[in-house]
Write an enzyme that holds these catalytic residues in place. Structure first.
Site, short mmCIF file in Angstrom:
data_model
loop_
_atom_site.label_atom_id
_atom_site.label_comp_id
_atom_site.label_asym_id
_atom_site.label_seq_id
_atom_site.Cartn_x
_atom_site.Cartn_y
_atom_site.Cartn_z
N SER A 254 0.83 -1.20 0.00
CA SER A 254 0.00 0.00 0.00
C SER A 254 0.86 1.25 0.00
CB SER A 254 -0.90 0.02 1.23
OG SER A 254 -1.57 1.26 1.35
N TYR B 122 -2.78 0.18 10.36
CA TYR B 122 -2.71 -0.39 9.01
C TYR B 122 -1.38 -0.06 8.35
CZ TYR B 122 -3.54 -1.01 4.06
OH TYR B 122 -3.42 -1.38 2.74
#
Length: 334
Positions: free
Chosen positions: A226, A239
């Site tokens: 990501s 995250y």
């Protein structure tokens, strides 16, 4: 949708599409999203109060990436993959969290490139079977196999069934993942544990098991990461930490496994348009317009954009590429 609300949504976008339900996100990435009208009741680091939010139940790479298109309401006849010059002919690939979103896009593109594909899911059997049917309808080979990537027994069975079905194993795509946009002090132990289990433990377990099944010629491990591992987005601390760990795992495994002919790389998406993004009301919002304006290529990404890069990493063309983190975001960096 306010700009700050949009910032939280953008954070999801720029990382993936992974879920289903809390039970399913581990291996497939599908999510269930429901709107609530509760306010955070806290200020952000820039002093603005966070507005109405989306309550996310196990957001995962399966279904909600802001930048990866899967036509809403579509089925197995979604965007038809390009043939990719049959660059994966004869290879066998396992894609975790592949019932929707980026994972499904990668499964389709791999099949179009000649690979036999195992479509993993945790709970969304119907979605996984639709992906398999779509691949078979176009002459490809695919099977759906259930399994939670954070469960060691499930992972062992998943790889065993892959080899039993196709007789070999060449490519692992660690796509399954979950995330919960939440102010750091509000993150619950359950949310933290879920993200650690799926996003970090999952790739570790699957990579360990994959090493038992790669042939003497080696193989390829592709970790879907990501943008958030390199950005500072409020509400995404846990995250981002898990995705940073995935980047580190890629670098170390590349060094450790290179002598065995195994390449390990990270593919880090930007915003990807998927079903989940449509369901969340992002498409057509001011936040979408802002993100597109900041993206040099002038649009949101689509699952097939990421899938074509994944085909490269899985192909023999990338045998001299390992330990890399490639950002595929249309030029978006922050």
């Amino acid at each position: 949708m306010s700009i700050m609300h949009g910032h939280y949504l953008i954070a999801w976008l720029c990382g993936l599409y992974r879920p289903e339900t809390p039970d399913e996100a581990g291996a497939t990435g599908l999510w269930r999203i429901q709107r609530v009208s509760r306010r955070f009741g806290r200020k952000t680091s820039v002093g603005r109060r966070l507005p109405e939010r989306l309550a996310l139940t196990d957001i995962s790479r399966t279904g909600m990436s802001i930048m990866g298109r899967r036509t809403v309401g579509s089925s197995e006849d979604e965007t038809v993959p390009r043939a990719s010059a049959r660059r994966l002919e004869g290879k066998v690939a396992l894609v975790t969290g592949a019932s929707k979103g980026i994972g499904a896009g990668i499964a389709r593109e791999f099949a179009a490139a000649g690979a036999s594909v195992v479509v993993n899911y945790a709970a969304g059997a119907g979605d996984a079977e639709r992906v398999v049917r779509g691949i078979r309808n176009r002459g490809g080979s695919a099977v759906a196999v259930q399994g939670d990537v954070s469960d060691a027994a499930d992972v062992e069975r998943l790889l065993t069934e892959t080899v039993a079905e196709y007789g070999r194993f060449d490519v692992l795509v660690n796509n399954a993942g979950v995330y919960f946009p939440e102010p750091f002090e509000s993150a619950t132990p359950e949310q933290i544990d879920r993200q650690l289990s799926v996003n970090i433990l999952g790739p570790i377990l699957t990579a360990q098991e994959a090493l038992k099944h790669f042939g003497p010629e080696g193989g390829a491990i592709i970790n879907i990461g990501s943008l958030d591992s390199a950005r500072a987005v409020p509400g995404m601390a846990v995250y981002a930490a898990t995705e940073g760990a995935v980047d580190a795992l890629t670098r170390v495994l590349a060094a450790e496994l290179g002598s065995r002919g195994i390449t390990v790389n990270t593919l880090a998406p930007g915003g990807v348009e998927t079903e989940g993004i449509h369901a969340a009301g992002f498409i057509g919002s001011a936040a979408e317009a802002e993100m597109v304006q900041r993206t040099p290529l002038g649009r949101l990404g689509r699952p097939e954009d990421l899938a074509r890069v994944a085909v490269f990493f899985a192909s023999d063309d990338a045998r001299w590429v390992t330990g890399e983190r490639l950002t595929a975001s249309g030029g978006l960096r922050s």
